[in-house]
Design a protein around this motif. Structure first.
Motif, mmCIF file in Angstrom:
data_model
loop_
_atom_site.group_PDB
_atom_site.id
_atom_site.type_symbol
_atom_site.label_atom_id
_atom_site.label_comp_id
_atom_site.label_asym_id
_atom_site.label_seq_id
_atom_site.Cartn_x
_atom_site.Cartn_y
_atom_site.Cartn_z
ATOM 1 N N THR A 190 -6.892 0.508 -6.736
ATOM 2 C CA THR A 190 -5.559 -0.156 -6.926
ATOM 3 C C THR A 190 -5.827 -1.456 -7.758
ATOM 4 O O THR A 190 -5.252 -1.806 -8.730
ATOM 5 C CB THR A 190 -5.040 -0.853 -5.657
ATOM 6 N N LYS A 203 -0.735 0.600 -7.002
ATOM 7 C CA LYS A 203 -0.610 1.359 -5.723
ATOM 8 C C LYS A 203 -0.643 2.575 -5.744
ATOM 9 O O LYS A 203 -1.066 3.620 -5.048
ATOM 10 C CB LYS A 203 -0.012 0.519 -4.711
ATOM 11 N N ALA A 204 0.662 3.001 -6.485
ATOM 12 C CA ALA A 204 1.076 4.559 -6.479
ATOM 13 C C ALA A 204 -0.172 5.310 -7.087
ATOM 14 O O ALA A 204 -0.484 6.394 -6.592
ATOM 15 C CB ALA A 204 2.104 4.656 -7.386
ATOM 16 N N THR A 258 -2.749 5.752 -4.698
ATOM 17 C CA THR A 258 -2.354 6.702 -3.380
ATOM 18 C C THR A 258 -2.696 8.064 -4.081
ATOM 19 O O THR A 258 -3.012 9.134 -3.355
ATOM 20 C CB THR A 258 -1.010 6.404 -3.126
ATOM 21 N N ILE A 259 -2.013 8.430 -5.474
ATOM 22 C CA ILE A 259 -2.075 9.751 -5.709
ATOM 23 C C ILE A 259 -3.595 10.208 -6.114
ATOM 24 O O ILE A 259 -4.017 11.388 -5.594
ATOM 25 C CB ILE A 259 -1.531 9.502 -7.323
ATOM 26 N N GLN A 272 -4.937 10.605 -2.224
ATOM 27 C CA GLN A 272 -4.042 11.654 -1.370
ATOM 28 C C GLN A 272 -4.497 12.869 -0.730
ATOM 29 O O GLN A 272 -4.353 13.193 0.543
ATOM 30 C CB GLN A 272 -2.781 12.076 -1.924
ATOM 31 N N ILE A 313 3.299 13.012 -0.214
ATOM 32 C CA ILE A 313 2.967 11.769 -0.990
ATOM 33 C C ILE A 313 4.318 10.903 -1.112
ATOM 34 O O ILE A 313 4.064 9.690 -1.511
ATOM 35 C CB ILE A 313 2.363 12.482 -2.352
ATOM 36 N N GLN A 331 4.336 8.493 1.654
ATOM 37 C CA GLN A 331 3.083 7.751 1.598
ATOM 38 C C GLN A 331 3.003 6.646 0.596
ATOM 39 O O GLN A 331 2.726 5.648 0.689
ATOM 40 C CB GLN A 331 1.845 8.699 1.355
ATOM 41 N N ILE A 332 3.724 6.894 -0.477
ATOM 42 C CA ILE A 332 3.622 5.868 -1.503
ATOM 43 C C ILE A 332 4.658 4.937 -1.402
ATOM 44 O O ILE A 332 4.532 3.462 -1.433
ATOM 45 C CB ILE A 332 3.958 6.564 -3.083
#
Length: 337
Positions: free
Chosen positions: A193, A224-225, A228-229, A232, A277, A280-281
């Motif tokens: 991040t 942050k996205a 996360t990707i 994941q 996802i 989650q995001i």
């Protein structure tokens, strides 16, 4: 009041309490997203048009579809199943993180014996170490919460009962630490991040030092996205390890997160590693923003609260000193000149 003055006036445990309180409030506000993303991550892919899976559990097509079906089937309480355990886990994890971070950082500063603050790479490394230590102590609550969130309507159990169920399984007490390896790997998420934030800032706002609030929010959301990707598949594997085995496993638990990912790829295809996802995001973005907002407010409240306590203490000590002084004066012997 600046962040530096707040840090100077708050002890490590006070900062830990503030962070844990902020995390609890933030996660409580978006908890339905948490339970939805967990259910999406553990459900087995079914044929299009199916409304239930092999175990009779409703099949969810999207975040909104999951929220609607859970609400229709279980009412509003269904969207908060396992809330107590989840908030206990959030509080303990964040408290442990902030506490161990202060311990690790203090140890590092004492070992290098330099007054200058650590660089970015060192700060990230210290944060990763603190996150790893915190996970070792707090992952049992995460395991129990995941089990509660994935329970069907007919098998609802409390926090203690669910914990006993885990312990009584073939894993025994070690079952409470299921997914630990994946959790330790996932401590790289903040590093990704931060790295993505800095890179995007250089690309989108080259040479700009002071960003506007909306610019910082956009960069934070994008970084942050991306983090996360990138992580994941590990998040999905961790949830798979901590929940009950899917019907195709015939009750046989997974041995590691690599086995979970391989099973998902074989049964549902590689894209299924990114199940859930969306929520989650969305949850990550909301929690991140709410956490920092509430943490800042809690730190300010703590500063005012402890300043008030110090003032009361000082006033009491002053009164005691005045009484002692007055008593001493009255008991002094009279000397004749």
């Amino acid at each position: 009041m600046t962040g530096q003055s707040k840090q100077a006036r708050l002890s490590p445990w006070q900062s830990a309490v503030a962070g844990a309180t902020g995390a609890v409030l933030a996660n409580a506000m978006v908890y339905p997203l948490d339970i939805v993303k967990t259910k999406l991550q553990v459900q087995v892919k079914s044929r299009k048009g199916d409304v239930q899976d092999a175990e009779g559990t409703p099949h969810y097509e999207s975040t909104l579809d999951a929220i609607n079906k859970i609400f229709q089937d279980e009412g509003l309480p269904g969207l908060y199943n396992g809330l107590n355990g989840a908030l206990l886990g959030v509080a303990s994890t964040n408290f442990a993180y902030f506490y161990w971070y202060s311990v690790v950082r203090a140890f590092y500063m004492a070992s290098v014996r330099t007054p200058s603050p650590p660089g970015t790479a060192v700060e990230l490394s210290l944060g990763a170490v603190a996150g790893a230590v915190a996970q070792v102590f707090t992952i049992p609550v995460s395991v129990i919460t995941t089990r509660q969130q994935t329970q069907s309507k007919s098998e609802k159990k409390g926090l203690i009962e669910t914990g006993q169920e885990v312990v009584n399984s073939e894993d025994g007490w070690t079952g409470l630490w299921r997914g630990l390896k994946a959790s330790l790997v996932l401590v790289v998420n903040p590093a990704i991040t931060y790295g993505a934030y800095q890179r995007l800032k250089d690309v989108l706002f080259p040479g700009k030092t002071n960003l506007r609030p909306w610019e910082a929010f956009v960069l934070g959301a994008m970084s942050k996205a991306l983090a996360t990707i990138a992580t994941q598949p590990l998040i999905v594997a961790k949830v798979g390890l901590q929940s009950k085995p899917p019907p195709g496993r015939q009750g046989k638990p997974f041995k590691g997160f690599i086995e979970v990912m391989q099973y998902i790829i074989d049964q549902e295809g590689p894209l299924s590693l990114f199940k859930g996802i969306g929520p989650q995001i969305l949850k990550g973005l909301l929690v991140q923003g709410l956490l920092m907002m509430t943490k800042e407010r809690m730190e300010l409240l703590f500063i005012l609260f402890f300043a008030y306590l110090r003032k009361i203490k000082e006033e009491r000590l002053k009164k005691v000193a005045e009484r002692a002084s007055a008593a001493a004066k009255t008991s002094l012997p009279v000397t004749l000149k």
